[in-house]
Design an enzyme around this catalytic site. Structure first.
Site, PDB file in Angstrom:
ATOM      1  N   MET A  10       0.876  -1.162   0.000  1.00  0.00           N
ATOM      2  CA  MET A  10       0.000   0.000   0.000  1.00  0.00           C
ATOM      3  C   MET A  10       0.918   1.218   0.000  1.00  0.00           C
ATOM      4  O   MET A  10       1.851   1.306   0.805  1.00  0.00           O
ATOM      5  CB  MET A  10      -0.896   0.023   1.236  1.00  0.00           C
ATOM      6  CG  MET A  10      -1.865   1.198   1.245  1.00  0.00           C
ATOM      7  SD  MET A  10      -3.091   1.145  -0.090  1.00  0.00           S
ATOM      8  CE  MET A  10      -4.195  -0.137   0.510  1.00  0.00           C
ATOM      9  N   ASP A  11       0.689   2.145  -0.929  1.00  0.00           N
ATOM     10  CA  ASP A  11       1.503   3.351  -1.029  1.00  0.00           C
ATOM     11  C   ASP A  11       0.813   4.512  -0.319  1.00  0.00           C
ATOM     12  O   ASP A  11      -0.368   4.790  -0.573  1.00  0.00           O
ATOM     13  CB  ASP A  11       1.710   3.744  -2.492  1.00  0.00           C
ATOM     14  CG  ASP A  11       2.567   2.752  -3.260  1.00  0.00           C
ATOM     15  OD1 ASP A  11       3.175   1.864  -2.620  1.00  0.00           O
ATOM     16  OD2 ASP A  11       2.624   2.877  -4.502  1.00  0.00           O
ATOM     17  N   LYS A  38       6.135  -3.097  -6.527  1.00  0.00           N
ATOM     18  CA  LYS A  38       6.546  -3.263  -7.919  1.00  0.00           C
ATOM     19  C   LYS A  38       5.922  -4.496  -8.562  1.00  0.00           C
ATOM     20  O   LYS A  38       5.523  -4.461  -9.724  1.00  0.00           O
ATOM     21  CB  LYS A  38       8.071  -3.318  -8.019  1.00  0.00           C
ATOM     22  CG  LYS A  38       8.759  -2.033  -7.597  1.00  0.00           C
ATOM     23  CD  LYS A  38      10.215  -2.012  -7.984  1.00  0.00           C
ATOM     24  CE  LYS A  38      10.394  -1.852  -9.469  1.00  0.00           C
ATOM     25  NZ  LYS A  38       9.873  -0.568  -9.989  1.00  0.00           N
ATOM     26  N   GLU A 139      12.210  -6.652  -4.844  1.00  0.00           N
ATOM     27  CA  GLU A 139      11.566  -6.220  -3.599  1.00  0.00           C
ATOM     28  C   GLU A 139      11.138  -7.388  -2.718  1.00  0.00           C
ATOM     29  O   GLU A 139      10.495  -7.173  -1.695  1.00  0.00           O
ATOM     30  CB  GLU A 139      10.350  -5.321  -3.898  1.00  0.00           C
ATOM     31  CG  GLU A 139      10.737  -3.922  -4.332  1.00  0.00           C
ATOM     32  CD  GLU A 139       9.565  -2.973  -4.425  1.00  0.00           C
ATOM     33  OE1 GLU A 139       9.797  -1.760  -4.270  1.00  0.00           O
ATOM     34  OE2 GLU A 139       8.426  -3.415  -4.664  1.00  0.00           O
ATOM     35  N   ASN A 188      16.911   0.845 -15.372  1.00  0.00           N
ATOM     36  CA  ASN A 188      16.976   2.237 -15.777  1.00  0.00           C
ATOM     37  C   ASN A 188      18.445   2.631 -15.914  1.00  0.00           C
ATOM     38  O   ASN A 188      19.350   1.797 -15.780  1.00  0.00           O
ATOM     39  CB  ASN A 188      16.199   3.144 -14.814  1.00  0.00           C
ATOM     40  CG  ASN A 188      16.797   3.202 -13.417  1.00  0.00           C
ATOM     41  OD1 ASN A 188      17.980   2.907 -13.205  1.00  0.00           O
ATOM     42  ND2 ASN A 188      15.978   3.597 -12.455  1.00  0.00           N
ATOM     43  N   THR A 225      15.682   1.725 -19.681  1.00  0.00           N
ATOM     44  CA  THR A 225      14.635   2.740 -19.755  1.00  0.00           C
ATOM     45  C   THR A 225      15.234   4.069 -19.313  1.00  0.00           C
ATOM     46  O   THR A 225      15.951   4.138 -18.317  1.00  0.00           O
ATOM     47  CB  THR A 225      13.438   2.376 -18.872  1.00  0.00           C
ATOM     48  OG1 THR A 225      13.859   2.236 -17.509  1.00  0.00           O
ATOM     49  CG2 THR A 225      12.801   1.071 -19.337  1.00  0.00           C
ATOM     50  N   THR A 254       5.588   8.078 -10.456  1.00  0.00           N
ATOM     51  CA  THR A 254       5.563   6.817  -9.709  1.00  0.00           C
ATOM     52  C   THR A 254       4.845   5.744 -10.525  1.00  0.00           C
ATOM     53  O   THR A 254       3.718   5.942 -10.965  1.00  0.00           O
ATOM     54  CB  THR A 254       4.834   6.992  -8.366  1.00  0.00           C
ATOM     55  OG1 THR A 254       5.378   8.096  -7.664  1.00  0.00           O
ATOM     56  CG2 THR A 254       4.946   5.738  -7.515  1.00  0.00           C
ATOM     57  N   ASP A 258       7.182   0.548 -13.824  1.00  0.00           N
ATOM     58  CA  ASP A 258       6.426  -0.690 -13.680  1.00  0.00           C
ATOM     59  C   ASP A 258       5.417  -0.847 -14.812  1.00  0.00           C
ATOM     60  O   ASP A 258       5.163  -1.968 -15.274  1.00  0.00           O
ATOM     61  CB  ASP A 258       5.705  -0.707 -12.333  1.00  0.00           C
ATOM     62  CG  ASP A 258       6.679  -0.771 -11.169  1.00  0.00           C
ATOM     63  OD1 ASP A 258       7.787  -1.292 -11.356  1.00  0.00           O
ATOM     64  OD2 ASP A 258       6.315  -0.300 -10.075  1.00  0.00           O
TER      65      ASP A 258
END
Length: 316
Positions: A10-11, A38, A139, A188, A225, A254, A258
């Site tokens: 949960m963000d 992620k 993660e 990235n 990316t 954000t 993903d």
């Protein structure tokens, strides 16, 4: 089949004028909650892109027996993700604390919680033997991800590994094992250089040089990316593929990475050529920046198809 092995969070997001420096307090008018992690983000991006087609998306992970965990599972189901392999355990659901500044850039701290209990054994064979693409990140415990990747390769699945977030310290052998179990590596600009450094390669900060070295030494496709600059892929034989991002006025970046991974996985599962899969993933990632929250702006297949038929400018 696309199987995503990874985190579910949960963000909690706060918008700020600028991101706090170490030791500094910055005030925000309010905090908002969004679904994240992620692994879950990439599963949702893939499921929205695959839609009601013939490709199913399954999530392998863990949540706590708490309010956040129930909400996260409900959200995955509502987005069409199979959650049969998500365990409910006696640990708090993972939580990410995110600050987003006025330019759309972000800083993130993750409390892993239940994500540290994810095990390769949680993935039944049906999600590997029938899987065309297996997606992993960094993660959940790396040893479990490595075991899952080995099983997936043995079952004949394509393994897409997103090395994010890149570990602050890791043994070279672990990175070598990860690369050996990977068909498509997604990093990235900073992650590309860091992975090359872990392998003893000094690329002078050049992410594209890093991608060429990693692709050649490990016999994989390495995709870098680069945000507004799009993405570059290098194959083991040096063949390059480029895809452009769409220009946008970002609200929140954000989840853009993903989104790229999830949409790329869908394209690969659909047997699209790499260049086409990357092009679609780049445009989808651009679209995702137009809405706050990691998953909220992830486009559906219909939205992406519309965007692909209009002007390159998506900022309106």
């Amino acid at each position: 089949m696309i199987t995503v092995f990874g985190s579910i969070n949960m963000d909690l997001v706060a918008r700020v004028g600028r991101i706090a420096r170490p030791g500094e307090t910055v005030l925000s008018p309010r905090a908002s909650s969004f679904f994240g992690g992620k692994g879950a983000n990439q599963a949702v991006a893939a499921a929205r892109m695959c839609g009601a087609g013939s490709i199913n998306v399954a999530m392998v992970g863990a949540v706590g027996d708490d309010v956040f965990g129930k909400a996260c599972l409900d959200n995955l189901r509502e987005n069409g993700v199979d959650v049969e392999a998500v365990r409910i355990i006696d640990e708090p659901t993972g939580c990410a604390f995110i600050t987003v500044d006025d330019s759309g850039e972000n800083a993130i701290t993750v409390a892993s919680g239940a994500n540290m209990a994810v095990r390769a054994a949680d993935a039944p064979e049906r999600l590997l033997s029938g899987a065309s693409v297996v997606v992993l990140q960094i993660e959940v415990p790396l040893a479990e991800s490595l075991e899952l990747a080995r099983r997936a390769r043995k079952a004949g699945a394509m393994v897409v590994w997103n090395v994010a977030p890149v570990p602050s310290a890791i043994e070279r052998m672990a990175i070598a094992d990860m690369l050996a179990t990977t068909d498509v590596l997604v990093v990235n600009e900073h992650e590309a250089v860091a992975v090359a450094a872990f392998m003893g390669e000094d690329v002078g900060g050049n992410c594209f040089k890093a991608s060429s070295i990693l692709a050649r030494m490990s016999g994989l496709v390495c995709i870098v990316t680069a945000g507004a600059k799009g993405a570059l892929a290098v194959g083991p034989d040096g063949t390059q593929y480029r895809a452009a991002a769409r220009p946008v006025t970002a609200v929140d970046t954000t989840g853009a990475g993903d989104t790229f991974v999830g949409v790329l996985a869908c394209g690969l599962a659909e047997k699209r050529d790499l260049g086409d899969a990357m092009r679609r993933a780049c445009v989808a990632a651009s679209l995702s920046c137009l809405t706050s929250g990691a998953q909220a702006g992830m486009p559906t297949r219909e939205a992406l198809e519309r965007a692909l038929t209009v002007s390159p400018t998506l900022a309106e």
